[in-house]
Design a protein around this motif. Structure first.
Motif, PDB file in Angstrom:
ATOM      1  N   ARG B  13      31.523  32.855  52.414  1.00 28.02           N
ATOM      2  CA  ARG B  13      31.058  34.266  52.730  1.00 28.02           C
ATOM      3  C   ARG B  13      31.110  34.734  54.142  1.00 28.02           C
ATOM      4  N   GLU B  18      31.233  37.789  49.690  1.00 23.36           N
ATOM      5  CA  GLU B  18      31.776  36.685  49.201  1.00 23.36           C
ATOM      6  C   GLU B  18      33.062  36.728  49.149  1.00 23.36           C
ATOM      7  N   VAL B  19      34.104  35.941  50.142  1.00 21.74           N
ATOM      8  CA  VAL B  19      35.446  35.812  50.092  1.00 21.74           C
ATOM      9  C   VAL B  19      36.029  35.168  49.129  1.00 21.74           C
ATOM     10  N   LEU B  20      35.688  33.821  49.074  1.00 19.62           N
ATOM     11  CA  LEU B  20      36.036  32.707  48.112  1.00 19.62           C
ATOM     12  C   LEU B  20      34.861  32.290  47.297  1.00 19.62           C
ATOM     13  N   LYS B  21      35.132  32.528  45.857  1.00 22.74           N
ATOM     14  CA  LYS B  21      34.180  32.469  44.995  1.00 22.74           C
ATOM     15  C   LYS B  21      34.577  31.284  44.186  1.00 22.74           C
ATOM     16  N   GLY B  42      41.755  36.743  49.507  1.00 23.84           N
ATOM     17  CA  GLY B  42      41.044  35.513  50.047  1.00 23.84           C
ATOM     18  C   GLY B  42      42.095  34.422  50.473  1.00 23.84           C
ATOM     19  N   THR B  45      42.066  33.454  54.045  1.00 25.20           N
ATOM     20  CA  THR B  45      40.637  32.643  54.354  1.00 25.20           C
ATOM     21  C   THR B  45      40.822  31.105  53.838  1.00 25.20           C
ATOM     22  N   THR B 214      40.775  38.394  43.771  1.00 24.52           N
ATOM     23  CA  THR B 214      39.328  38.732  44.304  1.00 24.52           C
ATOM     24  C   THR B 214      38.635  37.457  44.344  1.00 24.52           C
ATOM     25  N   GLY B 215      39.191  36.306  45.215  1.00 26.30           N
ATOM     26  CA  GLY B 215      38.479  35.173  45.913  1.00 26.30           C
ATOM     27  C   GLY B 215      38.463  34.002  44.887  1.00 26.30           C
ATOM     28  N   LYS B 216      39.427  34.238  43.742  1.00 25.83           N
ATOM     29  CA  LYS B 216      39.595  33.010  42.855  1.00 25.83           C
ATOM     30  C   LYS B 216      40.965  32.690  42.489  1.00 25.83           C
TER      31      LYS B 216
END
Lengths: 227, 242
Positions: B13, B18-21, B42, B45, B214-216
Motif C-alpha cells: 500500500r 492498495e497497489v498490490l492486492k 502494479g 511495484t 489492478t494489482g493482481k
C-alpha cells in the motif's frame, strides 16, 4: 576640493599591510576548511531520519543565519569570556567564522544534496552500497559540483566579513588599516590600499576555487564544461 | 528446477492506495519471465518489492534463500544477489563507464581497483561497448547508457536480474540494441524478470508471461497466451498494445 594625495606616508607600513592581508587569508582558509566540514555534516544531519538531530541542527542554522556576524563574534569573544571561556583573539575570530560558515554552507550543500535525483540513490541501493557509501560516492561530489558557484561566492563573502574581526582587535587587514590611518591620518589612502588588497585576495580566491574545481570535478574538465 | 523468486500473497500500500492486492508467483532459476500489464497495474511495484526498494505490508517474498519481509534481513546481502536495471538508466554522471561498473565491485565485493577493472572489461565487451570504457555517461546515447547499466549489474554476478521497463525511454533502433543484449543474456541462462511493453521481446525471449491487472496476477502462461489470451482483460490489453 583640494586634497593632496600622499601614498608615500604609507610606505613605512608596507609590512603591516602585508601581515594584515596574510592574517585575513589565514583566518579565511582555516574557517572555510573547518566550516565546510561542519556544513557537510550539518547538511547530512538536516536530511537525517532522526527528528531530534534535524531539529537541533535546524536551530543552529536558523540562529546563525538570522543574526549579524558582529553580534556572533561579540557573543563568542566578550560574552563567553564573562562566563570564563577566554580565547586568544585569532582563535575567537576563527571560531566565530567557523560557526558562521558552517551554517551557511550547510544550507547550500543541503540544497545540492536535495537536487540529486532519488533514482541515483535507488540505483546505488540496488547495487548493494551502504548508506555511508552512497553519501560518499554518489551524493557528495555531484551535490557539491552543482552548488560550487554559490559555495565559492559564499566563501568569498566570508573572507570579506573577516574585516569584522577587527572589532575584537584582530590584526587582520582592516584592523591593521585602522591602526595605520590613526598613525598617519591618511585614511583615504589607507583604505584605498586596503580596498585594492581585498580585491586582490578575492581574485586569488577565485583562482584557487577554479583550480580546485578542475581537480575535484574531472568530468567537467574532460567535457570542457568549465567550473 | 529450484525456485529463485517466490511471491506469496504480497500486499503493498502507498498510504490508502492498495497497489498490490495479494500477488503470488514463482520464478525458477534460469527462467525468463515477462511481467506485463497496463500502467498502474502494479508490475513495476511488484518488481521493486523483490529487492526491497519498496517494503511490503503483507504476504512474503523469498529470493534465493533470503526472506525479504523478515525484519532481520541483511538487505545488502539480498541486493548482492539481485541485479536491477531501471527505465532511466541511472548511471552515475560523475563517473566514467569503467568507474560506474567498478564501483560496486570495489565497495560491495571489496575488490582492488585493478581486479575490478579486469572484471569490468569483459562485461563491457559483452554488451558491445568496449571502446566506451573511459567515456562519461552523457557522452553516450540512451541505448548505450542502458547497455552500460546492464553491464554494471551483470558485473556483480547476480543470481536474478530485474528489468524495469528498460526500453521505455528509447526509440525503436536503440530499443533493438538493448533487447538484443537482453536476449543474449536470456540464452545464457540468466534468471530474468522483465517488466516490459515490448511484446515482441516477450514472445521471443520469455519462457513465461505474467499479466497483471489492478494489482493482481490476472493471467499467466507461456508466451502463447499473448496470441491466445484467455481473459477478456488480456485480450483488450493485447489489442491496445498492437
Amino acid at each position: 576640493m583640494h586634497y593632496q594625495f600622499d601614498f608615500g606616508a604609507l610606505l613605512p607600513y608596507w609590512q603591516s599591510f602585508l601581515s594584515g592581508a596574510l592574517t585575513t587569508i589565514e583566518i579565511t582558509v582555516f574557517s572555510v576548511i573547518i566550516g565546510l566540514g561542519i556544513g557537510i555534516a550539518c547538511a547530512i544531519a538536516r536530511r537525517s531520519q532522526v527528528a531530534v538531530l534535524r531539529a537541533v541542527v535546524g536551530v543552529y542554522i536558523e540562529a546563525v543565519r538570522n543574526t549579524p556576524f558582529i553580534v556572533q563574534i561579540f557573543f563568542i569573544f566578550f560574552g563567553l569570556s564573562s562566563v570564563g571561556i577566554r580565547m586568544p583573539i585569532i582563535a575567537a575570530s576563527v571560531f566565530a567564522m567557523v560557526i558562521n560558515v558552517g551554517a551557511y554552507t550547510a544550507e547550500i550543500v543541503r540544497a545540492g544534496m536535495d537536487s540529486i535525483h532519488p533514482s541515483q540513490i535507488e540505483a546505488a541501493q540496488a547495487l548493494g552500497l551502504s548508506k555511508f557509501q552512497i553519501y560518499r560516492d554518489i551524493i557528495m561530489l555531484p551535490a557539491i559540483e552543482r552548488v560550487y558557484p554559490s559555495l565559492s561566492s559564499q566563501f568569498i563573502l566570508m573572507m570579506l566579513a573577516t574585516s569584522i574581526c577587527s572589532q575584537i582587535s584582530a590584526e587582520e587587514l582592516t584592523g591593521v588599516a585602522n591602526n595605520i590611518q590613526s598613525n598617519t591620518f591618511r585614511s583615504l589612502e589607507t583604505y584605498f590600499v586596503v580596498a585594492l588588497l581585498y580585491i586582490a585576495i578575492t581574485y586569488l580566491m577565485r583562482a584557487a576555487f577554479f583550480g580546485l574545481g578542475l581537480i575535484a570535478f574531472p568530468r567537467r574538465r574532460r567535457l570542457g564544461l568549465g567550473v | 528446477m529450484s525456485v529463485a523468486v517466490k511471491l506469496t500473497n504480497v500486499v503493498k500500500r502507498f498510504g490508502e492506495l492498495e497497489v498490490l492486492k495479494g500477488v503470488s508467483f514463482e520464478i525458477n532459476s534460469g527462467e525468463v519471465v515477462a511481467l506485463i500489464g497496463q500502467s498502474g497495474s502494479g508490475k513495476s511495484t511488484a518488481l521493486r518489492c523483490i529487492n526491497q526498494l519498496e517494503t511490503i505490508q503483507g504476504g512474503s517474498i523469498e529470493v534465493c534463500g533470503h526472506r525479504v519481509e523478515d525484519p532481520k534481513l541483511d538487505v545488502r546481502a539480498l541486493r548482492r544477489d539481485i541485479g536491477m536495471v531501471f527505465q532511466s538508466y541511472n548511471l552515475f554522471p560523475h563517473m566514467t563507464v569503467a568507474q560506474n561498473i567498478m564501483l560496486a565491485l570495489r565497495r560491495v565485493k571489496g575488490m582492488r581497483k585493478d581486479e575490478a577493472y579486469e572484471v569490468a572489461k569483459p562485461v563491457l565487451a559483452k554488451v558491445g561497448l568496449s571502446e566506451k570504457i573511459d567515456s562519461y555517461p552523457e557522452q553516450l546515447s540512451g541505448g548505450q547508457q542502458q547497455r552500460v547499466a546492464i553491464a554494471r549489474s551483470l558485473a556483480m554476478q547476480p543470481k536474478v536480474m530485474l528489468f524495469d521497463e528498460v526500453t521505455s525511454a528509447l526509440d525503436p533502433k536503440l530499443t533493438g540494441e538493448v533487447l538484443r543484449v537482453m536476449e543474449d543474456l536470456a540464452r545464457g541462462g540468466m534468471t530474468m524478470i522483465v517488466v516490459t511493453h515490448e511484446m515482441g521481446f516477450a514472445k521471443r525471449a520469455a519462457n513465461r508471461v505474467i499479466y497483471m491487472h489492478t494489482g493482481k496476477v490476472w493471467e499467466t502462461g507461456g508466451a502463447d497466451i499473448l496470441s491466445n489470451p484467455q481473459t477478456p482483460e488480456l485480450k483488450e490489453f493485447m489489442a491496445e498494445e498492437l
